[in-house]
Scaffold this active site. Structure first.
Site, PDB file in Angstrom:
ATOM      1  N   LYS A  44       0.953  -1.252   0.096  1.00  0.00           N
ATOM      2  CA  LYS A  44      -0.141   0.146  -0.102  1.00  0.00           C
ATOM      3  C   LYS A  44       0.923   1.153   0.110  1.00  0.00           C
ATOM      4  O   LYS A  44       1.784   1.190   0.555  1.00  0.00           O
ATOM      5  CB  LYS A  44      -0.946  -0.029   1.281  1.00  0.00           C
ATOM      6  CG  LYS A  44      -1.942   1.088   1.312  1.00  0.00           C
ATOM      7  CD  LYS A  44      -3.218   0.947   0.752  1.00  0.00           C
ATOM      8  CE  LYS A  44      -4.006   2.086   0.878  1.00  0.00           C
ATOM      9  NZ  LYS A  44      -5.210   2.334  -0.105  1.00  0.00           N
ATOM     10  N   CYS A 138      -3.403   8.154  -7.932  1.00  0.00           N
ATOM     11  CA  CYS A 138      -4.343   7.999  -7.158  1.00  0.00           C
ATOM     12  C   CYS A 138      -5.201   9.079  -7.455  1.00  0.00           C
ATOM     13  O   CYS A 138      -4.870  10.130  -7.432  1.00  0.00           O
ATOM     14  CB  CYS A 138      -3.994   8.105  -5.601  1.00  0.00           C
ATOM     15  SG  CYS A 138      -5.173   8.066  -4.446  1.00  0.00           S
ATOM     16  N   LYS A 176       3.881   4.612 -11.800  1.00  0.00           N
ATOM     17  CA  LYS A 176       2.433   4.241 -11.991  1.00  0.00           C
ATOM     18  C   LYS A 176       1.511   5.363 -12.529  1.00  0.00           C
ATOM     19  O   LYS A 176       1.330   6.353 -11.950  1.00  0.00           O
ATOM     20  CB  LYS A 176       1.894   3.725 -10.592  1.00  0.00           C
ATOM     21  CG  LYS A 176       0.505   3.079 -10.847  1.00  0.00           C
ATOM     22  CD  LYS A 176       0.206   2.462  -9.771  1.00  0.00           C
ATOM     23  CE  LYS A 176      -1.390   1.861  -9.579  1.00  0.00           C
ATOM     24  NZ  LYS A 176      -1.703   0.960  -8.344  1.00  0.00           N
TER      25      LYS A 176
HETATM   26  C1  LIG Z   1      -9.544   0.005  -2.357  1.00  0.00           C
HETATM   27  C2  LIG Z   1      -8.473   0.181  -3.135  1.00  0.00           C
HETATM   28  C3  LIG Z   1      -7.403   0.877  -2.795  1.00  0.00           C
HETATM   29  C4  LIG Z   1      -6.311   1.244  -3.761  1.00  0.00           C
HETATM   30  N1  LIG Z   1      -4.997   1.933  -3.123  1.00  0.00           N
HETATM   31  C5  LIG Z   1      -4.181   2.119  -3.874  1.00  0.00           C
HETATM   32  C6  LIG Z   1      -2.916   2.803  -3.239  1.00  0.00           C
HETATM   33  O1  LIG Z   1      -2.939   2.806  -2.157  1.00  0.00           O
HETATM   34  N2  LIG Z   1      -2.008   3.024  -4.160  1.00  0.00           N
HETATM   35  C7  LIG Z   1      -1.951   2.668  -5.494  1.00  0.00           C
HETATM   36  O2  LIG Z   1      -1.056   2.965  -6.173  1.00  0.00           O
HETATM   37  N3  LIG Z   1      -2.866   2.374  -5.964  1.00  0.00           N
HETATM   38  C8  LIG Z   1      -4.213   2.023  -5.247  1.00  0.00           C
HETATM   39  N4  LIG Z   1      -5.399   1.382  -5.908  1.00  0.00           N
HETATM   40  C9  LIG Z   1      -5.507   1.024  -7.090  1.00  0.00           C
HETATM   41  C10 LIG Z   1      -4.800  -0.330  -7.552  1.00  0.00           C
HETATM   42  O3  LIG Z   1      -3.593  -0.730  -7.153  1.00  0.00           O
HETATM   43  C11 LIG Z   1      -5.206  -0.760  -9.145  1.00  0.00           C
HETATM   44  O4  LIG Z   1      -4.199   0.242  -9.894  1.00  0.00           O
HETATM   45  C12 LIG Z   1      -6.501  -0.415  -9.479  1.00  0.00           C
HETATM   46  O5  LIG Z   1      -7.586  -0.748  -8.676  1.00  0.00           O
HETATM   47  C13 LIG Z   1      -6.856  -1.338 -10.990  1.00  0.00           C
HETATM   48  O6  LIG Z   1      -6.522  -2.779 -10.821  1.00  0.00           O
HETATM   49  P1  LIG Z   1      -7.755  -3.668 -10.068  1.00  0.00           P
HETATM   50  O7  LIG Z   1      -8.942  -3.745 -11.096  1.00  0.00           O
HETATM   51  O8  LIG Z   1      -6.921  -4.951 -10.223  1.00  0.00           O
HETATM   52  O9  LIG Z   1      -8.102  -3.449  -8.906  1.00  0.00           O
HETATM   53  C14 LIG Z   1      -6.353   0.943  -4.937  1.00  0.00           C
HETATM   54  C15 LIG Z   1      -7.472   0.178  -5.454  1.00  0.00           C
HETATM   55  C16 LIG Z   1      -8.631  -0.082  -4.689  1.00  0.00           C
HETATM   56  C17 LIG Z   1      -9.732  -0.823  -5.177  1.00  0.00           C
END
Ligand SMILES: Cc1cc2nc3c(=O)[nH]c(=O)nc-3n(C[C@H](O)[C@H](O)[C@H](O)COP(=O)(O)O)c2cc1C
Length: 366
Positions: A44, A138, A176
């Site tokens: 995270k 983010c 990212k």
């Molecule tokens: C609840 C939640 C919290 C997230 N927190 C972060 C974070 O702290 N840092 C980050 O780079 N991406 C964060 N993301 C983004 C995910 O790492 C990812 O890039 C995005 O959700 C798309 O991938 P997925 O469809 O597999 O979730 C978060 C996503 C979700 C759903």
């Protein structure tokens, strides 16, 4: 079967990586995932001052299939980690000690100030993590402090901040990307100019998950009010695949891609690899299915490799990219194949003669 892949000098036991978010909340959950078989994890996102990070409840929202109720889209307004940096530094050290052969990537984010970024980079690097992922993406909350996608949406800032980090980093740095931008190649190339060795894509897409028709409040609703959040899960996959392919076709040789967005099984993971991802990251999929989903990921990719005769994961990376072309070229290819009349089947009179749903089905490939 050997699923390992070496990316920017980091040897991943397999290409499956926990995406930054709840699956990488602390050392305990990270250890559980490595035990389950995950090759790597992006923890995270951390920053210097956790006291400034205050989360709200509820902070998630789901979009469900009208027919089956299955979750097809997921929105969050969660911030980065609210745990103190000192606690994280201890845990990074502890995880690397216990799991030296698994890859641990630290996701970092800070305010627009060189000394802060470099201080955070140095501190985290000393713990022995394998690499960095810079969170320029983010799309909510942190943006109010000019962090996250506020940087990723401006290529000049992306390049500058990346170069602050690479000036002091001795381990690989991935940047990212936010998808909330017209041309993802611009910030990605800026990050590369700043010294990034890899690009992670995508973070979440800005969204409003719905409106409660009883209360008239947009969701997720916190004390009657709402802010737009970040959209993830399977609904975003086609957009992520498009962006990953654009990056793969547009980045200089040697720059790695970590594909992210809506991956829920081995089929989805393979699509990202074939379009140029050396590793794949999964966040929402793990939140919905649990870390055990790694079993199907491994089995499915192994079966595909056996069936298709691939001997390594590396061999599959980017295999589908040569099949992208231009629309004009597709028309030319149809003419050459003497199928030019087929392309005219969408002309007006045809649409009038048939039911529109029938016509739509006729023109659909899958
Ligand atoms: C609840 C939640 C919290 C997230 N927190 C972060 C974070 O702290 N840092 C980050 O780079 N991406 C964060 N993301 C983004 C995910 O790492 C990812 O890039 C995005 O959700 C798309 O991938 P997925 O469809 O597999 O979730 C978060 C996503 C979700 C759903």
């Amino acid at each position: 079967m050997d699923l390992s892949i070496t990316v920017n000098g980091m040897k991943f036991p397999n290409p499956f990586v926990l995406g930054s978010g709840p699956p990488g909340t602390n050392a305990r959950v990270l250890a559980k995932s490595y035990d389950a078989g995950w090759g790597g994890a992006v923890a995270k996102t951390v920053s210097l001052e956790s006291a400034k990070v205050v989360n709200v409840v509820p902070r998630y929202g789901k979009l469900r299939s009208r027919r089956t109720g299955e979750v097809i889209g997921f929105e969050n307004i969660e911030l980065i980690s609210d745990r103190p940096i000192d606690v994280w530094l201890d845990e990074f050290r502890q995880i690397k000690k216990e799991y030296p052969n698994h890859i641990l990537i630290a996701s970092i984010m800070e305010e627009y100030e060189k000394s802060r970024w470099q201080e955070l980079t140095r501190m985290v690097q000393e713990t022995g993590v394998d690499g960095f992922e810079l969170n320029f993406s983010c799309p909510h909350g942190m943006t109010e402090r000019k962090m996250g996608s506020e940087m990723g949406e401006h290529p000049d800032l992306t390049e500058e901040v990346t170069s602050w980090v690479t000036e002091v980093a001795t381990i690989p740095v991935w940047a990212k990307m936010t998808p909330n931008i017209t041309n993802i190649r611009e910030p990605a190339l800026a990050a590369v100019a700043g010294g990034a060795a890899g690009i992670s894509a995508i973070n979440t897409i800005l969204s409003v998950i719905g409106v409660d028709l009883d209360t008239l409040r947009p969701m997720p609703t916190v004390e009657g009010h709402c802010v737009p959040g970040g959209y993830s899960a399977q609904a975003v996959r086609p957009i992520a695949l498009r962006m990953v392919s654009q990056l793969a076709l547009g980045l200089p040789d040697g720059i790695s891609i970590s594909g992210i967005g809506g991956i829920e099984n081995s089929h989805d993971a393979l699509e990202f690899m074939l379009l140029g991802s050396s590793t794949v990251q999964i966040c929402t999929g793990v939140m919905l299915q649990g870390v055990k989903m790694i079993e199907e990921l491994q089995e499915g990719v192994e079966k595909f490799m056996t069936d298709k005769g691939f001997e390594s994961v590396q061999e599959m990376v980017g295999k589908s990219l040569p099949y992208f072309s231009t629309h004009m070229d597709l028309v030319q290819k149809m003419k050459t194949a003497k199928r030019s009349k087929a392309g005219e089947a969408s002309r007006d009179n045809e649409w009038a003669q048939k039911d529109i749903t029938e016509k739509t089905a006729e023109l659909t490939s899958n």
